[in-house]
Design a protein around this motif. Structure first.
Motif, PDB file in Angstrom:
ATOM      1  N   THR A  65       0.818  -1.216   0.000  1.00 24.39           N
ATOM      2  CA  THR A  65       0.000   0.000   0.000  1.00 24.39           C
ATOM      3  C   THR A  65       0.851   1.265   0.000  1.00 24.39           C
ATOM      4  O   THR A  65       0.349   2.347  -0.293  1.00 24.39           O
ATOM      5  N   GLU A  67       2.038   2.510   2.700  1.00 25.60           N
ATOM      6  CA  GLU A  67       1.735   3.224   3.930  1.00 25.60           C
ATOM      7  C   GLU A  67       2.637   2.859   5.104  1.00 25.60           C
ATOM      8  O   GLU A  67       2.682   3.577   6.096  1.00 25.60           O
ATOM      9  N   ARG A  68       3.335   1.739   5.018  1.00 21.02           N
ATOM     10  CA  ARG A  68       4.187   1.289   6.128  1.00 21.02           C
ATOM     11  C   ARG A  68       5.380   0.560   5.520  1.00 21.02           C
ATOM     12  O   ARG A  68       5.271  -0.583   5.121  1.00 21.02           O
ATOM     13  N   LYS A  90       6.094   5.433   8.298  1.00 21.97           N
ATOM     14  CA  LYS A  90       4.632   5.333   8.278  1.00 21.97           C
ATOM     15  C   LYS A  90       4.094   6.541   7.527  1.00 21.97           C
ATOM     16  O   LYS A  90       4.269   7.684   7.970  1.00 21.97           O
ATOM     17  N   ARG A  91       3.435   6.265   6.389  1.00 22.76           N
ATOM     18  CA  ARG A  91       2.922   7.330   5.527  1.00 22.76           C
ATOM     19  C   ARG A  91       1.406   7.252   5.445  1.00 22.76           C
ATOM     20  O   ARG A  91       0.818   6.210   5.666  1.00 22.76           O
ATOM     21  N   ARG A  92       0.814   8.348   5.070  1.00 23.03           N
ATOM     22  CA  ARG A  92      -0.639   8.368   4.854  1.00 23.03           C
ATOM     23  C   ARG A  92      -0.948   7.804   3.470  1.00 23.03           C
ATOM     24  O   ARG A  92      -0.078   7.759   2.599  1.00 23.03           O
ATOM     25  N   ALA A  93      -2.199   7.400   3.277  1.00 21.98           N
ATOM     26  CA  ALA A  93      -2.611   6.827   1.991  1.00 21.98           C
ATOM     27  C   ALA A  93      -2.466   7.837   0.853  1.00 21.98           C
ATOM     28  O   ALA A  93      -2.165   7.465  -0.274  1.00 21.98           O
ATOM     29  N   ALA A  99       5.332  12.489   7.646  1.00 22.37           N
ATOM     30  CA  ALA A  99       5.245  11.048   7.866  1.00 22.37           C
ATOM     31  C   ALA A  99       5.885  10.774   9.228  1.00 22.37           C
ATOM     32  O   ALA A  99       6.509  11.659   9.819  1.00 22.37           O
TER      33      ALA A  99
END
Length: 186
Positions: A65, A67-68, A90-93, A99
């Motif tokens: 994804t 996101e991680r 860890k990122r947002r969608a 982050a």
């Protein structure tokens, strides 16, 4: 950029190699989590190989994804060595200007500068890789009573920016927020 583990993103710095975790790491991950200190500070409990396999599958989904993005940290030049730790972005969608960075260090690798080197490498990579998406700031969060994490944050270029109030049950103790800004273009 292809962010799947199959892309085999590998980072090297200061005697360390950072690589995506693989399913083959389940037994060693379960062994590393036998450490009481690691279990105290890490947010995802791993009690046995089944939990480790589940954790590793979550890391793979995170790469899929975007996101991680979790990396096993290995000390270079030690054949057959156990991972010395974990670092994660860890990122947002959706693309965001910020982050979060997380990490843990295995018991056998503590006190040797592994965490600051790994966190610095991850931060440098994140800013270089996601600059076009507008990444300007990274945060590193930890409990206020985790003095070692304060030292790691400072050594990695993350300045203390404030105290976060406890939010039980997930965050039962106040926390520190450390910030590292993207390097400015010269």
């Amino acid at each position: 950029m292809d962010l799947t583990p199959a892309a085999q993103v590998r980072l090297t710095t200061g005697g360390l190699t950072l690589r995506p975790w693989t399913p083959e790491d389940a037994a060693v991950l379960a062994e590393l989590y036998r450490d009481e200190a690691l279990r105290r500070w890490a947010s995802a409990p791993v009690h046995d190989e089944t939990d480790a396999a589940r954790w590793l599958a979550e890391q793979r989904r995170g790469w899929e994804t975007g996101e991680r993005l979790a990396f096993a940290v290995e000390e270079t030049g030690s054949p057959g060595t156990r991972p010395a730790g974990n670092v994660v972005l860890k990122r947002r969608a959706t693309p965001s200007s910020s982050a979060e960075v997380g990490y843990w260090t295995a018991a056998h690798a503590r006190g040797r500068g592994v965490a600051p080197r790994a966190v610095t490498a991850l931060a440098d990579w994140a800013f270089a890789t996601f600059a076009r998406e507008g990444l300007l700031r990274l945060e590193l969060l930890h409990q206020v009573d985790n003095a070692a994490s304060c030292r790691v944050a400072e050594k990695s270029g993350f300045a203390l920016s404030g105290v976060l109030p406890a939010a039980p049950p997930a965050f039962p103790v106040d926390g520190h927020r450390h910030i590292r800004q993207a390097p400015t273009a010269a």
